[in-house]
Structures are given as structure tokens and as C-alpha cells.
Design an enzyme around this catalytic site. Structure first.
Site, PDB file in Angstrom:
ATOM      1  N   GLY A   5       0.836  -1.195   0.000  1.00  0.00           N
ATOM      2  CA  GLY A   5       0.000   0.000   0.000  1.00  0.00           C
ATOM      3  C   GLY A   5       0.869   1.243   0.000  1.00  0.00           C
ATOM      4  O   GLY A   5       0.523   2.269   0.590  1.00  0.00           O
ATOM      5  N   TYR A  64     -13.855  -3.161   9.221  1.00  0.00           N
ATOM      6  CA  TYR A  64     -12.529  -2.541   9.313  1.00  0.00           C
ATOM      7  C   TYR A  64     -11.975  -2.665  10.730  1.00  0.00           C
ATOM      8  O   TYR A  64     -10.814  -3.061  10.935  1.00  0.00           O
ATOM      9  CB  TYR A  64     -12.628  -1.071   8.906  1.00  0.00           C
ATOM     10  N   ILE A  86      -5.324  10.760  10.432  1.00  0.00           N
ATOM     11  CA  ILE A  86      -4.131  11.185   9.705  1.00  0.00           C
ATOM     12  C   ILE A  86      -4.547  11.894   8.422  1.00  0.00           C
ATOM     13  O   ILE A  86      -5.433  11.430   7.701  1.00  0.00           O
ATOM     14  CB  ILE A  86      -3.233   9.977   9.371  1.00  0.00           C
ATOM     15  N   SER A 103       1.860   3.398  -2.325  1.00  0.00           N
ATOM     16  CA  SER A 103       1.786   4.444  -3.346  1.00  0.00           C
ATOM     17  C   SER A 103       0.953   5.645  -2.943  1.00  0.00           C
ATOM     18  O   SER A 103       0.974   6.673  -3.620  1.00  0.00           O
ATOM     19  CB  SER A 103       1.228   3.859  -4.647  1.00  0.00           C
ATOM     20  N   VAL A 105      -2.315  -7.976  -2.456  1.00  0.00           N
ATOM     21  CA  VAL A 105      -1.682  -8.574  -1.283  1.00  0.00           C
ATOM     22  C   VAL A 105      -2.536  -9.640  -0.610  1.00  0.00           C
ATOM     23  O   VAL A 105      -2.101 -10.281   0.354  1.00  0.00           O
ATOM     24  CB  VAL A 105      -1.286  -7.492  -0.254  1.00  0.00           C
ATOM     25  N   LYS A 116      -8.573  -4.662  12.039  1.00  0.00           N
ATOM     26  CA  LYS A 116      -7.461  -3.981  12.702  1.00  0.00           C
ATOM     27  C   LYS A 116      -7.192  -4.558  14.088  1.00  0.00           C
ATOM     28  O   LYS A 116      -6.041  -4.659  14.518  1.00  0.00           O
ATOM     29  CB  LYS A 116      -7.744  -2.479  12.775  1.00  0.00           C
ATOM     30  N   ALA A 163     -12.763  -4.801  13.048  1.00  0.00           N
ATOM     31  CA  ALA A 163     -12.440  -6.193  13.351  1.00  0.00           C
ATOM     32  C   ALA A 163     -11.117  -6.606  12.724  1.00  0.00           C
ATOM     33  O   ALA A 163     -10.310  -7.322  13.331  1.00  0.00           O
ATOM     34  CB  ALA A 163     -13.564  -7.105  12.858  1.00  0.00           C
TER      35      ALA A 163
END
Length: 259
Positions: free
Chosen positions: A14, A157, A190, A16, A65, A161, A159
């Protein structure tokens, strides 16, 4: 300056866009040889060109991936290109927002595959190269969402993480035989390309809910990853660090008014 990074071969999945691009750029500035792994060729080319223009060393590999064959190809190409693999930054992830009442099984599986399954596959593919080198470093990009906080629409998401943190604890024990450490960085809000499209009012509102009164930068996350990847962090494994400007600390928004 973490001089131990210089000359190391680094994979950034990831890599790029967003946080991944920040990680790739910061590692390159420290003298690492960076393999930018992404799905979209255009974005990967831009990132590699920017790193090279700044005097860094970088190449790219297009990869899903969540696909084992492609991930093995990623590891093989990196080792052939850079002479081995020293560091894996497993950063690839997606975060589509959909509430559970509307979420299908395919939605759930896609997020789990891209975020969680890929972490396992990428680590597994790199193990032979860590063993050959006699040591290695793995840094996982997790999140505060899931392990610490929740948000409507991100059940899958969150779960994924939280699952990453469970994964690194056992992985740390299994990787120890290869003198390899694995740790996780847990970002808060971020500032990335995706957030910029939400408008200044939204960004200001988000910043006001953080004690340090600003969104984090991709460099803030990259610097934490850089430390975990360094020789200076050789005795830290199976751990995680929250990088969020204090976002999770206030008991309520009223608490920020007391600062």
C-alpha cells in the site's frame, strides 16, 4: 537519526498513497532501498519517481496482497532486486464505510482479506529471507479503530485492525527463531488524500476533537514505523504504539474545553 536503516531492503505494501507513501518516503530518506507495492501502476510510478528525484532508491511491484501467488512474487522480486529482504511494512488496507444492516458477506470478506489476511501472507512470504539474513523487522499498520475505538460503518474494518494485533502477538513468538521482530503502529486521524476531499469544515471539526489540535501527518506514522524497524528497537516485539495526538484520551468532548 536511525543509521541502522541505511542500505536495508524494505517492502512497503500500500506504498503508493497515504500513510504507505509516507512510510516509503521516510525510509528512503534514511537510505533504505524501498519496494513500493501497490495495485495501481500510475500511483506507484509517481511515488517511485518522487523518491528517486529526492535522491532515494526505489522500485515498484504491482500486487494484490490478498493473493498468495502474487505475494510470493513480490517477495521474490524484492529479494532479487535489492539482494534480500530486511524489513516488511505491511501497510495495505481499505476502509469502505457501510453499516452492518447494509453490509454483505462479500463486503466483510473483502476487508478481511485486504487488511488482515494480507498481513499474514506478506509475513509468511518474507520468512525465508529473514532466515537467510539472520534477522528481520516487520511493522504492521493497524489503527485505533477496532482495538480501542469504534465508528458506525466500520465493523469489518475495526475487526480487521483488532485482528492484526492478535496476529502479531503469536507471530512475535514464531518469528523469534529467525531473530525477527514484529510490531504495530496504530494511527488516529491522519491527513491523507482521502480526508482532503471532505472539506475544511470537517477537517477542522476532527482536529478540534484531538488534544494536540491537529490531524496527524503521514510522517508521524512513518517515524514510528522507522523506530520499530531499526536496530535500536531490537528488543521490542509483539507490541503496538498509538500515534493519535491524544485523540483517545478525553473522557468526552467537554474535557477538551478544560484544556
Amino acid at each position: 537519526m536511525l543509521t541502522s536503516i541505511s542500505g536495508k531492503s524494505v517492502i512497503v505494501t500500500g506504498g503508493s498513497k497515504g500513510i504507505g507513501k509516507g512510510i516509503a518516503s521516510v525510509f528512503a530518506k534514511q537510505g533504505a532501498k524501498v519496494m513500493v507495492v501497490a495495485r495501481t501502476e500510475k500511483d506507484a510510478v509517481v511515488t517511485v519517481e518522487e523518491i528517486k528525484a529526492a535522491g532515494g532508491t526505489a522500485d515498484m511491484f504491482l500486487c494484490d496482497v490478498a493473493d498468495w501467488d502474487q505475494v510470493m512474487g513480490m517477495a521474490e522480486y524484492t529479494a532479487k532486486t535489492f539482494g534480500g529482504i530486511d524489513i516488511l511494512c505491511a501497510n495495505a488496507g481499505i476502509f469502505p464505510q457501510v453499516k452492518m444492516i447494509e453490509m454483505g458477506a462479500d463486503d466483510w470478506d473483502q476487508v478481511m482479506s485486504t487488511n488482515l489476511k494480507s498481513s499474514f501472507l506478506c509475513v509468511k512470504a518474507c520468512i525465508p529471507y529473514f532466515e537467510k539474513a539472520g534477522k528481520g523487522r516487520v511493522v504492521i499498520t493497524s489503527s485505533i479503530t477496532g482495538p480501542v475505538t469504534g465508528y458506525p460503518g466500520w465493523a469489518h474494518y475495526g475487526a480487521s485492525k483488532a485482528g492484526q494485533l492478535g496476529f502479531i502477538r503469536t507471530a512475535a513468538m514464531e518469528l523469534s527463531r529467525y531473530n525477527t521482530t514484529i510490531n504495530a503502529v496504530m494511527p488516529g486521524n491522519i491527513m491523507t488524500e482521502g480526508l482532503a476531499d471532505l472539506g475544511q469544515d470537517y477537517l477542522d471539526s476532527m482536529a478540534n476533537s484531538i488534544p494536540l489540535k491537529r490531524l496527524g501527518s503521514v510522517e508521524d506514522i512513518a517515524n514510528a514505523a522507522l523506530f520499530f524497524a531499526s536496530d535500536e528497537a531490537a528488543y521490542i516485539t509483539g507490541q503496538s504504539i498509538i500515534v493519535d495526538g491524544g485523540q483517545i484520551l478525553p473522557e468526552s468532548l467537554d474535557a477538551l474545553g478544560e484544556i
